[in-house]
Design an enzyme around this catalytic site. Structure first.
Site, short mmCIF file in Angstrom:
data_model
loop_
_atom_site.label_atom_id
_atom_site.label_comp_id
_atom_site.label_asym_id
_atom_site.label_seq_id
_atom_site.Cartn_x
_atom_site.Cartn_y
_atom_site.Cartn_z
N GLY A 87 49.63 46.84 -0.18
CA GLY A 87 49.89 47.44 -1.52
C GLY A 87 49.13 48.87 -1.43
O GLY A 87 48.56 49.08 -0.35
N GLY B 277 47.04 52.05 -3.77
CA GLY B 277 46.35 52.41 -5.06
C GLY B 277 45.80 53.69 -4.93
O GLY B 277 46.03 54.62 -4.25
N GLY B 278 45.03 54.15 -5.91
CA GLY B 278 44.46 55.55 -6.21
C GLY B 278 43.59 55.97 -5.04
O GLY B 278 43.55 57.45 -4.86
N GLY C 212 43.50 54.35 -1.68
CA GLY C 212 43.71 54.04 -0.48
C GLY C 212 45.03 53.16 -0.46
O GLY C 212 45.59 52.64 -1.36
N VAL D 58 46.12 48.99 1.22
CA VAL D 58 45.74 47.59 1.64
C VAL D 58 46.61 46.80 2.74
O VAL D 58 48.00 46.97 2.55
CB VAL D 58 45.61 46.58 0.10
CG1 VAL D 58 45.09 45.47 0.83
CG2 VAL D 58 44.76 47.08 -0.51
N LYS E 289 41.20 46.97 3.00
CA LYS E 289 41.26 48.16 2.14
C LYS E 289 40.93 49.15 2.80
O LYS E 289 39.64 49.25 3.23
CB LYS E 289 40.87 47.98 0.73
CG LYS E 289 41.06 49.12 -0.09
CD LYS E 289 40.58 48.87 -1.68
CE LYS E 289 39.15 49.02 -1.68
NZ LYS E 289 38.85 48.81 -3.16
N ASP F 272 37.71 48.35 -15.10
CA ASP F 272 39.08 48.71 -14.62
C ASP F 272 39.80 47.28 -14.72
O ASP F 272 40.63 46.98 -13.76
CB ASP F 272 39.36 49.32 -13.36
CG ASP F 272 40.67 50.01 -13.22
OD1 ASP F 272 41.01 50.14 -12.00
OD2 ASP F 272 41.30 50.26 -14.13
#
Length: 848
Positions: A544, A546-547, A549, A551, A564, A660
């Site tokens: 995956g 994200g904002g 970095g 994974v 991550k 979050d």
């Protein structure tokens, strides 16, 4: 021959039906209390002619009716009873007000009273079927042909079904002997003549509108009748013993007689056979119901309708002796006043509703058991003292009782009752769960007792000693001091400055190399960048992004891991340190475990346990809108999230606000257990802080209204949790641009529907799973609304949310139906709004 007999029985039933119709011209031809084999009833008003609705919202679709001999008044019927909207039904026996076979529905006294239910924990929908099979089994199936309930009598040669004058539904054989009867399977109610034998129990409903089982049950033991509230172990609050001598091994039983509940046994008299006590006929219709507050109430029929006559449990001396009268930890005084044990350690769950109980200011934590203490409550006792069989210790001292509780992490209190062999000895009860307490009353002699409730001391951090500054220079430099001295001083100062500059540079290099991370206490394992590069196959399998970095899947030894990698160091450095410090020091079943980390020069990596089922959003936001998870799994996931957040907010030394909470940050393991992940935006809040100032962080669509003020508490997580509940229940995103314009924002839609009293419009009532569990779905939406209150002080703490989901506390009913502020309903496509938010830390999405 068998077929001929069955046909004869069927013809006899049909002939009787038409004869009854002739004698009573206003009666429904199907108003008959018996049925033959191979009969099928479909839960459909166009098929079941006796289908009526009542002013209080209840509706029934009757199958069999036993008309009162007078032709007017309370009559027993069985059929499909509607328990809520969205067409959820239970197959029940109920008492209705009838006149010549027609139900009277135009008055308050006409409301049907359910006295027995077959499928109380699993309602069925429209077009479900009840069938008396050819083999003599009474079977209830839902519309999809799923088996919901059965009498399991296919091998007992049943020949027909009968609803008796006493309200007993029974299957009988060719000799008219009973092969199965509802009296042997009671739910929460007894009718006149019905008995409870040893081992049988009445279990109360959760509420008047929720027919599922609660924690209260009434049962029969060899020595009499007992009432419990279920816990581990169950806690006794009522006992009624027997005084007669039992005849051999014959069982004890209790029977509902005229206006009372009597404990009977077959007993011996010299020279005479066994005898039993005869019943006294009642003058009017009656029933007794074991209700959700632990009371057993007697109801009597009169011209004005049903009235509550009395409470049949002789709990002495008032309501304070009932386990939930003041909620968990609540102290009951004079049967109606509720308070907390101490304002220093407890607070009310709801300031406006004292009966909801109290909660510790600092929740008990086994991790910090060395900080446990016992709060002695003067003049306070517990209802369970009557249960001497359940005391953990007998004939011990009070101090030994206290010590035993402190040594047992699951113990929540030490209740001591004097009266052992020595003057100072007595019985010690150590419950693992505390219900309501009560103030002592002089009329109760056996309350010579003491109560010691376990509390969590708040450890005090050692005060930081103020830095000692050098003494101020108060004397001016004398003009006569030689220049060489001044130059010497200047050189010394320059040397000091050089040392400081080099020290700062070295400190920065140390930080860059990760040396400072070693100073964080309780750090998980530290990996080298080379190790993680090899473990992930040079970061080849991305899970995956994200904002901050990406994974990657990896493997160390036989253990799979998720790594991550923070790619944007400029933005993610603080988030990285926050995550290491936060999740590295906490451990909980519903929090993703941080296995280790890596910090080398510009490399920042976090190593997590591998969650093979990925993030929650992949399971609840399906493209074809077909639910992938059944209702019970969805409900469990919600409970798992709540438990994780409760730990963060209430069981750590400092409160941890996640900031979050969203489905992408909820990960699922192989058994679909949910765990909260991604602490890159988390904020630590001291327990003495009412709120903190911080910049806006999080994800549009999940932000609480108070973010606009930049003053927040951990309750912003509770608002986000309310949004997640709605997304799980409805199977769609809060902000969904594939929806019609008026439905794009789910929480705004919820706000409109609840004000219009059309709450279930936000869910798919055509989903069979929702229909089967509609009562729980409605309660879950109400819980979400409680969490979504604009006023953060009204939102429940997460520990209360957990108790609601566990069924021990009800949802607050006095709620405002405004859940959104203008900006929180704005689209995340709004560039102005987007500029206010920090991108979320990594989103561990995708299967892994």
């Amino acid at each position: 021959m068998r077929l001929l007999r069955r046909r004869c029985l069927s013809l006899l039933a049909i002939a009787s039906c038409f004869l009854l119709s002739f004698l009573r011209p206003h009666a429904n031809p199907c108003d008959y209390p018996t049925a033959g084999l191979s009969t099928v009833w479909t839960n459909n008003p166009s098929i079941l002619r006796q289908s009526v609705a009542f002013p209080d919202g209840a509706s029934v679709r009757a199958i069999l009716l036993r008309i009162d001999p007078s032709g007017f008044g309370p009559s027993f019927a069985c059929g499909f009873f509607r328990v809520a909207s969205c067409d959820a039904f239970v197959f029940s026996i109920f008492i209705v007000h009838s006149h010549d076979g027609s139900f009277i529905t135009n008055s308050a006294i006409a409301s049907p009273q359910v006295v027995w239910t077959a499928n109380r924990d699993r309602p069925v929908g429209d077009n479900a079927t009840l069938q008396l099979t050819e083999t003599g089994d009474l079977v209830l199936r839902d519309v999809d042909d799923t088996l919901v309930w059965s009498t399991n009598t296919s091998n007992k040669h049943a020949a027909g079904l009968n609803l008796t004058e006493a309200g007993n539904l029974l299957l009988f054989d060719r000799a008219n002997a009973s092969v199965w009867q509802s009296f042997d399977h009671p739910t929460d109610t007894l009718v006149i003549g019905q008995s409870l034998s040893e081992g049988m129990r009445l279990t109360a409903d959760v509420s008047a509108a929720n027919y599922t089982r609660s924690r209260f049950y009434l049962t029969v033991f060899p020595d009499g009748l007992r009432a419990y509230v279920d816990s581990d172990p169950p806690q006794l609050y009522y006992r009624k013993g027997i005084t007669t001598v039992k005849a051999g091994s014959k069982p004890t039983y209790v029977t509902f007689t005229n206006g009372s509940l009597s404990v009977f046994v077959s007993f011996k008299q010299p020279g005479k056979p066994d005898i039993t006590i005869p019943l006294t006929p009642a003058e009017s219709a009656q029933y007794m119901r074991f209700e959700s507050d632990g009371h057993l109430r007697l109801y009597d029929w009169s011209a004005a309708g049903w009235r509550m006559v009395k409470d049949l449990l002789e709990v002495y001396p008032d309501d304070c002796a009932y386990p939930t009268v003041c909620g968990d930890y609540g102290v009951c005084t004079k049967g109606k006043q509720c308070s907390c044990p101490s304002t220093d350690y407890f607070r009310q769950v709801n300031d406006r509703e004292a009966k909801l109980g109290c909660e510790p200011l600092t929740p008990l934590s086994c991790e910090f058991s060395h900080d446990h203490d016992l709060l002695t409550l003067n003049n306070v006792s517990y209802f369970n003292y009557i249960d001497t069989d359940a005391t953990a210790f007998r004939s011990i001292s009070e101090e030994s009782c206290r010590t035993a509780c402190l040594r047992n992490c699951s113990c929540k209190a030490a209740f001591f009752q004097f009266g052992g062999g020595n003057a100072s000895d007595g019985n010690c009860f150590l419950p693992s769960e505390i219900f309501s307490l009560q103030t002592n009353q002089l009329a109760i002699s056996y309350y010579s007792s003491s109560a010691h409730v376990k509390v969590q001391r708040i450890p005090l951090s050692p005060a930081s000693a103020p830095a000692k500054s050098p003494p101020p220079i108060t004397k001016d430099i004398d003009a006569g001091v030689p220049v060489v001295v001044i130059l010497g001083v200047g050189v010394s100062l320059a040397f000091v400055i050089i040392v400081i500059v080099f020290g700062v540079r070295r400190w920065k290099r140390a930080e860059e190399d990760g040396e400072l991370f070693d100073l964080v206490p309780g750090m998980p394992k530290r990996f080298s960048y080379k190790e993680l590069k090899e473990a992930t196959g040079n970061f080849s399998k991305k899970l995956g992004e994200g904002g901050f970095g990406s994974v990657f899947e990896g493997k160390i030894g036989d253990e799979k891991i998720a790594v991550k990698r923070l790619d944007w160091i400029g933005q993610g450095k603080k988030e990285f340190l926050a995550e290491v410090e936060t999740i590295g020091s906490i451990h909980h079943l519903n929090l993703v475990k941080l296995v280790g980390f890596c910090v080398e020069r510009t490399h920042r990596l976090l190593v997590y346990e591998f969650m093979c089922n990925g993030s929650l959003d992949k399971w609840i936001f399906s493209a074809n809108r077909t639910p992938v998870l059944d209702w019970h799994t969805r409900r469990k996931i919600i409970l798992d999230i709540a438990r994780g957040l409760s730990y963060l907010h209430e069981e750590c030394r400092q409160k941890i606000a996640h900031l979050d909470i969203k489905p992408q940050n909820i990960l699922l393991d192989k058994k679909l257990n949910a765990k909260v992940s991604d602490f890159g935006l988390s904020k630590l809040i001291d327990r003495d802080q009412s709120q903190v100032m911080t910049r806006i962080r999080g994800t549009p669509g999940y932000l609480a209204p108070e973010w606009l003020t930049l003053k927040i508490t951990e309750k912003v997580d509770i608002y986000s949790f309310g949004v997640v509940i709605m997304e799980i229940v409805c199977g769609r995103k809060n902000l969904d641009y594939s929806q019609p314009e008026e439905s794009v924002h789910l929480i705004s839609l919820l706000q409109e529907k609840v004000k219009a009293n059309r709450l279930l419009d936000v869910v798919d009532c055509y989903d069979d799973d929702i229909k089967l569990n509609e009562g729980e779905v409605i309660e879950m939406i109400k819980l979400a609304m409680w969490c979504l209150q604009i006023d953060s002080s009204v939102r429940p703490p997460m520990s209360t949310v957990v108790r609601v989901l566990e069924g021990t506390v009800g949802v607050e009913t006095s709620l405002a139906y405004n859940f959104v502020a203008t900006s929180t309903a704005m689209s995340s496509k709004d560039d102005t709004l987007d500029s206010l938010f920090v991108p979320s830390a990594s989103v561990l999405s995708g299967p892994r």
